[in-house]
Design an enzyme around this catalytic site. Sequence first.
Site, PDB file in Angstrom:
ATOM      1  N   ARG A 121       0.819  -1.232   0.000  1.00  0.00           N
ATOM      2  CA  ARG A 121       0.000   0.000   0.000  1.00  0.00           C
ATOM      3  C   ARG A 121       0.844   1.269   0.000  1.00  0.00           C
ATOM      4  O   ARG A 121       0.409   2.328   0.441  1.00  0.00           O
ATOM      5  CB  ARG A 121      -0.964   0.027   1.184  1.00  0.00           C
ATOM      6  N   LYS A 143       4.676  11.463 -11.417  1.00  0.00           N
ATOM      7  CA  LYS A 143       3.775  10.712 -12.305  1.00  0.00           C
ATOM      8  C   LYS A 143       4.384   9.331 -12.502  1.00  0.00           C
ATOM      9  O   LYS A 143       5.524   9.216 -12.931  1.00  0.00           O
ATOM     10  CB  LYS A 143       3.653  11.394 -13.666  1.00  0.00           C
ATOM     11  N   GLU A 185      12.849  17.842 -24.578  1.00  0.00           N
ATOM     12  CA  GLU A 185      12.110  18.224 -23.365  1.00  0.00           C
ATOM     13  C   GLU A 185      12.755  19.441 -22.689  1.00  0.00           C
ATOM     14  O   GLU A 185      12.077  20.241 -22.050  1.00  0.00           O
ATOM     15  CB  GLU A 185      12.017  17.052 -22.375  1.00  0.00           C
ATOM     16  N   LYS A 227      10.258  22.627 -13.869  1.00  0.00           N
ATOM     17  CA  LYS A 227       9.274  21.569 -13.597  1.00  0.00           C
ATOM     18  C   LYS A 227       8.848  21.603 -12.128  1.00  0.00           C
ATOM     19  O   LYS A 227       7.673  21.432 -11.819  1.00  0.00           O
ATOM     20  CB  LYS A 227       9.854  20.197 -13.957  1.00  0.00           C
ATOM     21  N   GLU A 237      -2.271  18.094 -11.986  1.00  0.00           N
ATOM     22  CA  GLU A 237      -2.567  18.498 -13.366  1.00  0.00           C
ATOM     23  C   GLU A 237      -4.010  18.980 -13.546  1.00  0.00           C
ATOM     24  O   GLU A 237      -4.754  18.490 -14.402  1.00  0.00           O
ATOM     25  CB  GLU A 237      -2.279  17.322 -14.308  1.00  0.00           C
ATOM     26  N   ARG A 241      -0.072  22.444 -14.911  1.00  0.00           N
ATOM     27  CA  ARG A 241       0.791  21.302 -15.264  1.00  0.00           C
ATOM     28  C   ARG A 241       0.512  20.792 -16.682  1.00  0.00           C
ATOM     29  O   ARG A 241       1.378  20.196 -17.314  1.00  0.00           O
ATOM     30  CB  ARG A 241       0.633  20.176 -14.236  1.00  0.00           C
ATOM     31  N   ASN A 245       2.645  19.393 -21.153  1.00  0.00           N
ATOM     32  CA  ASN A 245       2.336  18.470 -22.251  1.00  0.00           C
ATOM     33  C   ASN A 245       2.424  19.160 -23.605  1.00  0.00           C
ATOM     34  O   ASN A 245       1.923  18.626 -24.599  1.00  0.00           O
ATOM     35  CB  ASN A 245       0.935  17.881 -22.050  1.00  0.00           C
ATOM     36  N   HIS A 248       2.906  17.278 -26.798  1.00  0.00           N
ATOM     37  CA  HIS A 248       2.719  15.859 -26.499  1.00  0.00           C
ATOM     38  C   HIS A 248       1.454  15.282 -27.125  1.00  0.00           C
ATOM     39  O   HIS A 248       1.392  14.085 -27.391  1.00  0.00           O
ATOM     40  CB  HIS A 248       2.699  15.628 -24.983  1.00  0.00           C
ATOM     41  N   HIS A 252       2.217  12.168 -29.053  1.00  0.00           N
ATOM     42  CA  HIS A 252       1.697  10.825 -28.742  1.00  0.00           C
ATOM     43  C   HIS A 252       1.031  10.216 -29.965  1.00  0.00           C
ATOM     44  O   HIS A 252       1.114   9.003 -30.189  1.00  0.00           O
ATOM     45  CB  HIS A 252       0.706  10.895 -27.574  1.00  0.00           C
ATOM     46  N   HIS A 266      10.310   8.911 -28.085  1.00  0.00           N
ATOM     47  CA  HIS A 266       9.344   9.846 -27.490  1.00  0.00           C
ATOM     48  C   HIS A 266       9.792  11.305 -27.671  1.00  0.00           C
ATOM     49  O   HIS A 266       9.015  12.154 -28.101  1.00  0.00           O
ATOM     50  CB  HIS A 266       9.164   9.505 -26.010  1.00  0.00           C
TER      51      HIS A 266
HETATM   52  N1  GLY Z   1       5.708  14.945 -18.239  1.00  0.00           N
HETATM   53  C1  GLY Z   1       4.711  15.867 -17.903  1.00  0.00           C
HETATM   54  C2  GLY Z   1       4.418  15.921 -16.448  1.00  0.00           C
HETATM   55  O1  GLY Z   1       5.130  15.362 -15.645  1.00  0.00           O
HETATM   56  O2  GLY Z   1       3.453  16.521 -16.067  1.00  0.00           O
END
Ligand code: GLY
Length: 373
Positions: A121, A143, A185, A227, A237, A241, A245, A248, A252, A266
């Site tokens: 957990r 994330k 990035e 970041k 997000e 946040r 993206n 992206h 994607h 990527h």
């Molecule tokens: N890679 C985008 C984020 O971490 O929000």
Amino acid sequence: MKTVRVELDQRSYDIHVGPSVLADAGRLMRPVLKAPRVIVVADARVATLHGAALAAALSEAGIAHATVDVPPGEGSKDFAHLERLIEQLLERRLERATTLVALGGGVVGDLVGFAAAIALRGVDYVQVPTTLLAQVDSSVGGKTAINTRHGKNLVGSFHQPRLVLADTGVLGTLPRREMLAGYAEVVKYGVIGDAGFFAWLERYGAAVTGGDADALGHAVTTSCRAKARVVAADEREAGLRETLNFGHTFGHALEAEAGYGDALLHGEAVAFGMVLATRLSVERGLCPEGDLARVRAHLAAAGLPTRFADLPQFRWNAPRLMQHMAHDKKVQDQRIRFVLTRGIGTAFTSSDVPPAAVAAMLETAIAERAVPA
Ligand code: GLY
């Protein structure tokens, strides 16, 4: 060594950036460990390069350590590998006070982060990212995820690490193509929120991708700072946040069409995706054309794809790209949320872009591949 703090109340943590952070890993980790024992989960290829250095640093600091290797590559980010990893952790007597250490790129970081979120957990974990992409993006912000046959990163959680150790020295062993993919990035942080950093990259980007220690240190630290600021303001997000993206949604879709393999990395997809997002912003009358030219010129000079003509090995098709975008995680009430820009340094999100405008832009851009440069 530079330190960047991610401010999240009791879940705040440091990112240490520098050329010999790995050799100091045990000393840096010790204060955040609940008990002096860790399980290092490493990308098998990275383990052969840097596993011994990490093990020595842990022993030196009196930290007991076991290891588990994970096969390299995106294929390890699935339910089968997650299950195997959790079984291996339990076989190594994982306890709640044990900390996991993710040694590798984004695949290992995402997989280990998710395993840490659900094993017993929830246990603590430390990120030791060994690719530029992981150092400036995926290792920071909590994330974690695995892929399913429906798409990338569709199962996961927000689970912040206790510490990030970004050793810029290890990037010396990174293949050039991966270095460039990570650089996309880095450029993103300039384009979305820091025009001054973008201008710095225009001047020193070649030094960054060429491995110059000072330039690389500055680029990684500035990216992590950007970041950290965004994550501290919007961990889950809900708004800001989303700007991370940038590029992206297109990226994607390009990756999905290219089959998520080595054919299109990527970061390469994100580079081209940023050009498409900027072009869409220009066509919506939001962004000066000169900024599109700068973004494209800089990414192209770095050696990243910026036109469909740069990726002639694929059969690009606008309706299929649109279909992939319709499955994006950011779709809300069946509207695709795009990150657009009013110019370098000013990204924002919008749900108001008519799909027909995106499809028309893609049709035109794909048709341009037939035009000689
Ligand atoms: N890679 C985008 C984020 O971490 O929000």
